[in-house]
Design an enzyme around this catalytic site. Structure first.
Site, short mmCIF file in Angstrom:
data_model
loop_
_atom_site.label_atom_id
_atom_site.label_comp_id
_atom_site.label_asym_id
_atom_site.label_seq_id
_atom_site.Cartn_x
_atom_site.Cartn_y
_atom_site.Cartn_z
N HIS A 44 -9.00 15.94 -9.22
CA HIS A 44 -10.31 15.48 -9.38
C HIS A 44 -11.03 16.15 -10.11
O HIS A 44 -10.88 17.33 -10.13
CB HIS A 44 -10.60 15.26 -7.71
N ARG A 73 -5.31 2.65 -6.59
CA ARG A 73 -5.23 3.00 -5.23
C ARG A 73 -6.57 4.09 -4.97
O ARG A 73 -7.41 3.78 -4.38
CB ARG A 73 -3.96 3.71 -4.80
N ASP A 74 -6.29 5.22 -5.60
CA ASP A 74 -7.20 6.40 -5.38
C ASP A 74 -8.46 6.09 -6.07
O ASP A 74 -9.67 6.17 -5.46
CB ASP A 74 -6.56 7.59 -6.09
N ASN A 123 -10.62 10.76 -10.09
CA ASN A 123 -9.42 11.24 -10.70
C ASN A 123 -9.88 11.81 -12.29
O ASN A 123 -10.45 10.99 -12.62
CB ASN A 123 -8.27 10.51 -10.51
N HIS A 178 -2.44 16.67 -8.98
CA HIS A 178 -3.22 15.61 -8.77
C HIS A 178 -4.62 16.15 -8.95
O HIS A 178 -5.33 16.71 -7.74
CB HIS A 178 -2.91 15.17 -7.69
N CYS A 192 -12.27 10.47 -2.77
CA CYS A 192 -11.85 10.43 -1.59
C CYS A 192 -12.84 10.11 -0.68
O CYS A 192 -13.79 10.97 -0.33
CB CYS A 192 -11.05 11.56 -1.17
P1 HMG Z 1 -4.76 6.19 14.11
O1 HMG Z 1 -6.03 5.24 14.51
O2 HMG Z 1 -4.36 7.41 14.31
O3 HMG Z 1 -3.62 5.00 14.45
O4 HMG Z 1 -4.69 5.82 12.59
P2 HMG Z 1 -2.86 4.74 15.59
O5 HMG Z 1 -1.42 4.86 15.84
O6 HMG Z 1 -3.70 5.31 16.94
O7 HMG Z 1 -3.11 3.22 16.03
C1 HMG Z 1 -4.62 2.66 16.02
C2 HMG Z 1 -4.52 1.15 15.59
O8 HMG Z 1 -4.49 1.33 14.21
C3 HMG Z 1 -3.73 0.39 16.11
O9 HMG Z 1 -4.29 -0.96 16.24
C4 HMG Z 1 -2.55 0.08 15.20
O10 HMG Z 1 -1.96 -1.12 15.32
C5 HMG Z 1 -3.37 0.33 13.73
P3 HMG Z 1 -4.94 -1.67 17.78
O11 HMG Z 1 -3.64 -1.50 18.79
O12 HMG Z 1 -5.93 -0.93 17.84
O13 HMG Z 1 -5.35 -3.13 17.20
N1 HMG Z 1 -2.45 0.76 12.77
C6 HMG Z 1 -2.55 0.18 11.44
N2 HMG Z 1 -3.20 -0.72 10.84
C7 HMG Z 1 -2.89 -1.07 9.77
N3 HMG Z 1 -2.12 -0.07 8.75
C8 HMG Z 1 -1.45 0.96 9.31
C9 HMG Z 1 -1.83 1.36 10.77
N4 HMG Z 1 -1.26 2.20 11.33
C10 HMG Z 1 -1.84 2.08 12.67
N5 HMG Z 1 -0.65 1.77 8.65
C11 HMG Z 1 -3.76 6.29 10.37
C12 HMG Z 1 -3.79 6.69 11.69
C13 HMG Z 1 -3.00 7.16 9.54
C14 HMG Z 1 -3.04 4.70 10.20
C15 HMG Z 1 -5.25 6.14 9.93
O14 HMG Z 1 -5.98 7.21 10.09
C16 HMG Z 1 -5.38 5.75 8.42
O15 HMG Z 1 -4.92 4.61 7.88
N6 HMG Z 1 -5.88 6.58 7.53
C17 HMG Z 1 -5.66 6.41 6.12
C18 HMG Z 1 -6.89 7.08 5.41
C19 HMG Z 1 -6.63 7.09 3.92
O16 HMG Z 1 -5.98 5.83 3.47
N7 HMG Z 1 -7.13 7.67 3.03
C20 HMG Z 1 -7.57 7.81 1.80
C21 HMG Z 1 -5.89 8.19 1.27
S1 HMG Z 1 -5.33 9.71 0.94
C22 HMG Z 1 -6.37 10.34 -0.35
O17 HMG Z 1 -7.12 9.69 -0.89
C23 HMG Z 1 -5.82 11.90 -0.93
C24 HMG Z 1 -4.86 11.50 -2.17
O18 HMG Z 1 -5.59 10.83 -3.40
C25 HMG Z 1 -4.41 13.13 -2.75
C26 HMG Z 1 -5.52 13.98 -3.06
O19 HMG Z 1 -6.60 13.59 -3.67
O20 HMG Z 1 -5.68 15.00 -2.33
C27 HMG Z 1 -3.41 11.01 -1.72
MG MG Z 2 -6.85 11.88 -4.74
#
Ligand code: HMG
Ligand code: MG
Length: 304
Positions: free
Chosen positions: A218, A25-26, A258, A216, A249
């Site tokens: 990096h 995933r990450d 990571n 966690h 990220c």
């Molecule tokens: P948003 O645009 O605010 O969502 O996204 P919304 O509720 O306004 O909906 C907009 C559209 O998205 C709609 O579709 C929803 O149905 C759809 P439309 O009507 O326009 O056709 N939608 C989705 N589609 C698929 N899956 C979903 C979903 N939710 C709504 N779950 C949201 C908000 C959180 C979904 C978006 O900003 C997002 O997906 N962000 C994820 C970003 C991400 O994955 N980042 C990387 C992971 S975090 C990380 O790496 C850090 C970590 O490793 C720890 C560290 O290192 O610190 C964990």
């Molecule tokens: Mg991470």
């Protein structure tokens, strides 16, 4: 027979650690598109190393993270082992519903200790994110799916600068209070060094039991192993890592991969902390990553 100093260090260490493998995933969220069959093979190989938890995908907006768009197919095709928990990120109810349909073993919600990162990553404030998680956790509970929590930017934020350890501690406690069984503290951009990590953890551990806290790191400046050693000395016994150091990220400019799982296993086994992971099998998986994903993408890890 160890001397007094070495003995006092080793007696502070946990007897064993749990490693959460986040490479599929990450790691892969920060590589160019990886074919489904390579993802599936990677997870199947990791499943044979003794790792008990493999984060295998994310049910997030494909527009934002296209690399995770086939997570449902990944869960459909992997060969699951009974003693391995296969998890996925679920930022909201929509993500959780997809995860349930994919029969995931556990899920993770994720927010940040800094407002700017939270907005860019999940498009809401920190307070809104915690509200958003409540129904996610309630529905997960109905399905007996454990929920992990991630808190990003626990040391520094790429937009807001240094993070106050008290903020980290308060948010970690709130995440536990709303029902996360564990909070993983993310040094998202890898700028932590052991004394800053010690200060942050010391503050967190005054609010949260150490058995519910994971780390966690990096590895942007090569500090992850030193930071993990520091965390181990403070009794932390869950560590996130990524085979071959895959990762980064997309919303944290400059964040590198990571910490490598094989390095964590080497450290732990070398200081008498059991991991349950077979390092020779893990090294074979690392070679698979180097010969496929890394060679294919011709980069060590893209830094966005
Ligand atoms: P948003 O645009 O605010 O969502 O996204 P919304 O509720 O306004 O909906 C907009 C559209 O998205 C709609 O579709 C929803 O149905 C759809 P439309 O009507 O326009 O056709 N939608 C989705 N589609 C698929 N899956 C979903 C979903 N939710 C709504 N779950 C949201 C908000 C959180 C979904 C978006 O900003 C997002 O997906 N962000 C994820 C970003 C991400 O994955 N980042 C990387 C992971 S975090 C990380 O790496 C850090 C970590 O490793 C720890 C560290 O290192 O610190 C964990
Ligand atoms: Mg991470």
């Amino acid at each position: 027979m160890t001397g007094g100093y070495a003995h006092s260090l080793s007696s502070a260490l946990p007897k064993s650690v749990k490693i959460v493998e986040v490479g599929p995933r990450d790691g892969l969220q920060n590589e160019k598109a990886v074919p489904l069959e390579v993802k599936v093979e990677l997870i199947n190989q990791l499943s044979k190393t003794g790792l008990a938890h493999i984060e295998s995908g994310a049910f997030v907006l494909a527009k934002k993270i296209p690399q995770m768009a086939d997570s449902d197919l990944v869960f459909q095709h992997i060969q699951r082992k009974a003693n391995v928990s296969y998890s996925a990120l679920t930022p909201n109810l929509k993500g959780l519903e997809q995860a349930i349909a994919s029969n995931v073993d556990e899920v993770a919600v994720f927010t940040s200790a800094s407002e700017s990162f939270c907005q860019r990553n999940i498009n809401c404030s920190i307070a809104e994110s915690l509200e958003r998680f409540k129904p996610v956790i309630a529905l997960a509970n109905e399905h007996s799916i454990p929920v992990r929590g991630y808190l990003s930017c626990v040391i520094d934020c790429p937009y807001d600068g240094a993070t106050d350890p008290e903020v980290v501690a308060n948010l970690a406690k709130q995440m536990l209070d709303i029902g996360c069984y564990e909070v993983s503290l993310g040094d998202t951009i890898g700028t932590g060094t052991p004394l800053r990590v010690a200060t942050m953890l010391e503050t967190v551990l005054t609010h949260c039991p150490k058995q519910h806290i994971a780390v966690h790191f990096h590895d942007t400046y090569g500090q992850a192993i030193a930071n993990i050693y520091q965390a181990l000395l403070m009794g932390i016994s869950t560590i996130d890592s990524s085979v071959a150091g895959l990762g980064g990220c997309p919303y944290a400019k400059g964040a590198s991969g990571n910490v490598a799982t094989e390095d964590v296993v080497y450290l732990c086994e070398g200081i008498g902390v059991e991991t349950g992971v077979d390092i020779s099998m893990l090294n074979k998986v690392k070679n698979y990553v180097l010969n496929t994903i890394k060679q294919e993408n011709n980069v060590s890890c893209r830094t966005s």
